[in-house]
Each structure stands twice: as structure tokens, then as C-alpha cells.
Design a protein around this motif. Structure first.
Motif, PDB file in Angstrom:
ATOM      1  N   PRO A 187       0.837  -1.208   0.000  1.00 25.39           N
ATOM      2  CA  PRO A 187       0.000   0.000   0.000  1.00 25.39           C
ATOM      3  C   PRO A 187       0.872   1.258   0.000  1.00 25.39           C
ATOM      4  CG  PRO A 187      -0.700  -1.551   1.703  1.00 25.39           C
ATOM      5  CD  PRO A 187       0.639  -2.018   1.224  1.00 25.39           C
ATOM      6  N   ILE A 188       0.340   2.315  -0.590  1.00 25.96           N
ATOM      7  CA  ILE A 188       1.019   3.608  -0.629  1.00 25.96           C
ATOM      8  C   ILE A 188       0.126   4.636   0.066  1.00 25.96           C
ATOM      9  CG2 ILE A 188       1.980   5.410  -2.111  1.00 25.96           C
ATOM     10  CD1 ILE A 188       3.508   2.714  -2.188  1.00 25.96           C
ATOM     11  N   GLY A 189       0.757   5.542   0.815  1.00 26.23           N
ATOM     12  CA  GLY A 189      -0.003   6.566   1.511  1.00 26.23           C
ATOM     13  C   GLY A 189       0.642   7.924   1.395  1.00 26.23           C
ATOM     14  N   TYR A 190       0.225   8.837   2.263  1.00 32.28           N
ATOM     15  CA  TYR A 190       0.695  10.224   2.200  1.00 32.28           C
ATOM     16  C   TYR A 190       0.815  10.796   3.600  1.00 32.28           C
ATOM     17  CZ  TYR A 190       0.703  15.267   1.380  1.00 32.28           C
ATOM     18  OH  TYR A 190       1.031  16.596   1.387  1.00 32.28           O
ATOM     19  N   SER A 191       1.949  11.452   3.865  1.00 32.85           N
ATOM     20  CA  SER A 191       2.156  12.186   5.111  1.00 32.85           C
ATOM     21  C   SER A 191       2.307  13.652   4.750  1.00 32.85           C
ATOM     22  CB  SER A 191       3.407  11.686   5.836  1.00 32.85           C
ATOM     23  OG  SER A 191       3.654  12.444   7.000  1.00 32.85           O
ATOM     24  N   GLY A 192       1.352  14.488   5.193  1.00 33.05           N
ATOM     25  CA  GLY A 192       1.333  15.874   4.748  1.00 33.05           C
ATOM     26  C   GLY A 192       1.666  16.868   5.839  1.00 33.05           C
ATOM     27  N   HIS A 193       2.364  17.926   5.428  1.00 36.62           N
ATOM     28  CA  HIS A 193       2.696  19.017   6.340  1.00 36.62           C
ATOM     29  C   HIS A 193       2.192  20.351   5.799  1.00 36.62           C
ATOM     30  CE1 HIS A 193       6.185  16.079   7.002  1.00 36.62           C
ATOM     31  NE2 HIS A 193       5.363  15.932   8.017  1.00 36.62           N
ATOM     32  N   LEU A 209      -3.062   7.924   5.660  1.00 35.17           N
ATOM     33  CA  LEU A 209      -2.868   9.368   5.642  1.00 35.17           C
ATOM     34  C   LEU A 209      -2.451   9.815   7.035  1.00 35.17           C
ATOM     35  CD1 LEU A 209      -3.231  12.094   4.025  1.00 35.17           C
ATOM     36  CD2 LEU A 209      -5.357  12.304   5.319  1.00 35.17           C
ATOM     37  N   GLU A 210      -1.372  10.570   7.090  1.00 39.58           N
ATOM     38  CA  GLU A 210      -0.878  11.101   8.366  1.00 39.58           C
ATOM     39  C   GLU A 210      -0.854  12.621   8.291  1.00 39.58           C
ATOM     40  OE1 GLU A 210       2.783   9.743  10.953  1.00 39.58           O
ATOM     41  OE2 GLU A 210       3.473  11.112   9.388  1.00 39.58           O
ATOM     42  N   ARG A 211      -1.458  13.261   9.285  1.00 43.03           N
ATOM     43  CA  ARG A 211      -1.402  14.720   9.395  1.00 43.03           C
ATOM     44  C   ARG A 211      -1.122  15.119  10.832  1.00 43.03           C
ATOM     45  NH1 ARG A 211      -3.493  18.275   5.659  1.00 43.03           N
ATOM     46  NH2 ARG A 211      -2.413  19.756   7.008  1.00 43.03           N
ATOM     47  N   HIS A 212      -0.256  16.113  11.014  1.00 44.20           N
ATOM     48  CA  HIS A 212      -0.001  16.666  12.340  1.00 44.20           C
ATOM     49  C   HIS A 212      -1.254  17.372  12.841  1.00 44.20           C
ATOM     50  CE1 HIS A 212       4.508  16.354  12.778  1.00 44.20           C
ATOM     51  NE2 HIS A 212       4.330  15.994  11.518  1.00 44.20           N
ATOM     52  N   VAL A 213      -1.500  17.259  14.129  1.00 40.02           N
ATOM     53  CA  VAL A 213      -2.665  17.902  14.731  1.00 40.02           C
ATOM     54  C   VAL A 213      -2.235  18.726  15.941  1.00 40.02           C
ATOM     55  CG1 VAL A 213      -4.255  16.121  13.937  1.00 40.02           C
ATOM     56  CG2 VAL A 213      -3.189  15.890  16.200  1.00 40.02           C
ATOM     57  N   SER A 226      -0.020  22.083  11.377  1.00 42.89           N
ATOM     58  CA  SER A 226      -0.922  21.106  11.974  1.00 42.89           C
ATOM     59  C   SER A 226      -2.376  21.510  11.778  1.00 42.89           C
ATOM     60  CB  SER A 226      -0.628  20.958  13.473  1.00 42.89           C
ATOM     61  OG  SER A 226       0.705  20.542  13.700  1.00 42.89           O
ATOM     62  N   LEU A 227      -3.253  20.535  11.948  1.00 38.66           N
ATOM     63  CA  LEU A 227      -4.686  20.774  11.847  1.00 38.66           C
ATOM     64  C   LEU A 227      -5.297  20.939  13.227  1.00 38.66           C
ATOM     65  CD1 LEU A 227      -5.644  18.017   9.232  1.00 38.66           C
ATOM     66  CD2 LEU A 227      -5.201  20.443   8.781  1.00 38.66           C
TER      67      LEU A 227
END
Length: 359
Positions: A211-217, A235-239, A253-254
Motif C-alpha cells: 500500500p502507498i499513503g501520504y504524510s502531509g505538512h 494518511l498522516e497529518r499533524h494535529v 498542523s490541523l
């Protein structure tokens, strides 16, 4: 299609599974255990699948001079970088408390092991999977030792090249087949022109069996939603609880309302991806009945006439008749009775008509 595997107990990723959403708390907890718990609760309430932290054993991640380096940034929690990092680093017992809390409220818990000893601790803590941060993706001894633990792995690819990612694949795959890559650009906050979502497609082609994913900043949620539409399965996002807090990650971050909107948007997009089969759907029938067009007589056509194209046109007709795509099939057909100008051409007026079955 990329193979599936169980990333967390009862939760598979890859294939047609829904995107696994990681709320990256990192060190945005300000070194405060209560804030950390509030953030875990926030991640759960917003619909994320996992709350993730960053664990370091500082003397194994940094050498002495790095820890002694003066740190005068506005984001500093100490006079030296070591003091700063120690303020933000939870103890083993605190990690056990956080994991227990996450389990109690029903969200998966893990952390990036930022050095080999941190991985040893996280293995002892029994996290469901290891997250490999971008800074360790080209740390091949670390990767090999982590893979040998046998837990699933999520590997970010910030600061790396495609050549390096092929090397990572070749190291990890024979040891531990349960891993995935995340496209990532290590900038905080990340500008849209540096995101390079097309790398997701490149990874899907180069590594079709993971699997392929995305880590966004980046700021906002649009890019992350697009990543899921492109097939990102993790999917990884900073919070954060407040983007104005001290700390270099908060701006990228969100906040809670953004995380909740992101989760909602992702689940909507996943529904909208639907089926690759193009056909008239039940939900379209009302529109088709009202506005769908039919073949009608452009002129009066006498009984026994052989239809030609200049006798026919297409309009919204009452009653429904032959659909527009049948107009060329009607040319050369004989009519059984007089047809008035502007009358719908129906099966009943065409001699020996055999209805074609669509494949």
C-alpha cells in the motif's frame, strides 16, 4: 492492486480498505501529559483511526554536542537543544499511561521510534505498528532491526530519493512483508508546489505489492483529500489544539475542526470513488424520464417508407422512443404505418424491429 495486510488488530489497509487516518500528535503536547490526553481524545472524537506520538531516547538519537548546542529559537523550551528536547520527552511510564488511555477510549496508539532504543521500548509497549519517520528512512541498520521485530511498518519518505526508496524496499521486504510507503516532503509548513502528489502514482507503479499513503505538512485539507482520491491508503497529518502555541510544528498542523472536516471529506471521497463500470444508475432514472431524449420524426413519414437520416431528429419526446444512440440503426428500417411530423419513433412503428441487447 496493492496487497492488504492488518496494520492494527482488526484493521486492514490496502486494496479496497478505507484510508487509515493517523493523527500525528508528535510533540505538540507541549510536554504536558494532560494536554496529550486531550489530544488523543480530540483525535478520537474527530474520527481518526490512530493517535501517534514521537519517542526518542535522546542520548541514542543525538550526540553530546548536538544536545549541548545553544537553542535560542522562539520555539525553544530550554537554553540548549537537549534541555528543549527533554522538556518535550515523556517517560516510559507516561507512555504506558497514554497508551492505556487511548485503549480505554477506543483509538489505536503508536509512536515514531526516533532511534533504535526507542524502537526497543515501543516493541515492549506492544504498539500495533512501527512508524518510521523520514529522518530514519535511509538509516538502513535501523530499518533492518525494526523490520525484524515483526510488527507492521509505515515508512515516510521525506528527504529521500526514488533510488533510496528502492533500497528500503529491498531491505525490508524479505524480512517483513507488512509495510507501506508514505509520500512526504519534509518542510513545515509545506507549500503546494513542493507536495508532488504524483509521487504517489510513481510509488504505486514501482511498488505494486505494498500500500502507498501520504504524510502531509501543508496547511488546509485539500491536498490530503486529493491524495486519498489518488489512492493513498494511509494518511498522516499533524494535529494541534491551537496553531498559535509555541512549537515549530503547530503551524503545519490541523486544529480539531479541520481534522474533523478532513476525516469527513475523506470518507465522502471514498464513497464517491464508487465503481469503474459506467452505466445508467437507478438514481438517474428520474432525470432520464424527464429530460432523456428520443428519436422523433423530422417530417411526416408515410406507411412503408424506408427510413433515412434526413427523416429523423432527436428531441425530448412523449412518449419515450428509441434513444438517440439508436438513430443510425434505424436508417434502412421500414415503417409499418404513417408517422406524423414530430412524432416519437417507437418500436411499434418499425417493421421487424429486434431490440439490441447492450453488452
Amino acid at each position: 492492486m496493492a496487497r492488504e495486510f492488518e496494520l492494527c488488530p482488526g484493521r486492514r489497509i490496502g486494496g479496497d480498505q478505507p484510508c487509515f487516518i493517523i493523527a500525528e500528535i508528535g510533540q505538540n503536547h507541549q510536554g504536558d501529559l494532560d494536554i496529550a490526553k486531550r489530544m488523543i481524545r480530540m483525535a478520537k472524537d474527530c474520527g481518526a483511526d490512530c493517535a501517534k506520538f514521537q519517542k526518542s531516547e535522546l542520548e541514542y538519537k543525538f550526540n553530546k554536542k548536538a544536545l549541548e548546542r545553544p537553542y535560542t529559537s522562539e520555539h525553544s523550551w530550554g537554553k540548549t537543544y537537549g534541555e528543549h528536547k527533554r522538556h518535550l520527552e515523556f517517560s516510559h511510564d507516561q507512555y504506558r499511561e497514554l497508551k492505556k488511555y487511548a485503549e480505554e477510549i477506543g483509538i489505536f496508539f503508536t509512536a515514531s521510534g526516533m532511534d533504535e532504543m526507542a524502537v526497543e521500548f515501543l516493541h515492549e509497549l506492544d504498539v500495533p505498528f512501527f512508524k518510521v519517520g523520514s529522518g530514519d528512512t535511509n538509516n538502513f541498520p535501523y530499518l533492518e532491526k525494526t523490520a525484524k521485530k515483526g510488527r507492521p511498518m509505515v515508512i515516510s519518505s521525506g528527504m529521500q530519493s526514488m533510488k533510496t526508496m528502492h533500497q528500503v524496499y529491498q531491505i525490508v521486504k524479505p524480512i517483513n512483508p507488512n509495510f507501506c510507503f508514505l509520500q512526504c516532503t519534509s518542510a513545515y509548513p509545506l507549500q503546494p508546489e513542493d507536495v508532488n502528489l504524483r509521487v504517489i502514482s510513481a510509488y504505486q507503479s514501482a511498488f505494486p505489492d505494498i500500500p502507498i499513503g501520504y504524510s502531509g505538512h501543508e496547511t488546509g485539507i485539500a491536498v490530503s483529500v486529493a491524495a486519498v482520491a489518488m489512492g493513498a491508503k494511509v494518511l498522516e497529518r499533524h494535529v494541534t489544539l491551537d496553531k498559535t502555541w509555541k512549537g515549530s510544528d503547530h503551524q503545519a498542523s490541523l486544529e480539531p475542526d479541520e481534522l474533523a472536516e478532513l476525516v469527513k471529506a475523506i470518507r465522502t471521497v471514498e464513497k464517491a470513488m464508487g465503481s469503474p463500470i459506467k452505466q445508467l444508475l437507478p438514481c438517474e432514472m428520474a432525470c432520464n424520464e424527464k429530460l432523456g431524449k428520443s428519436v422523433v420524426a423530422k417530417v411526416a413519414i408515410p406507411e412503408g417508407a424506408i427510413l433515412t437520416l434526413d427523416m429523423l431528429t432527436v428531441k425530448v419526446g412523449e412518449p419515450k422512443g428509441f434513444p438517440p444512440e439508436s438513430i443510425f440503426d434505424l436508417v434502412g428500417q421500414k415503417v409499418k404505418r404513417n408517422i406524423e411530423e414530430d412524432e416519437t419513433i417507437t418500436e411499434q412503428v418499425v417493421e421487424n424491429h429486434v431490440k439490441k441487447v447492450k453488452c
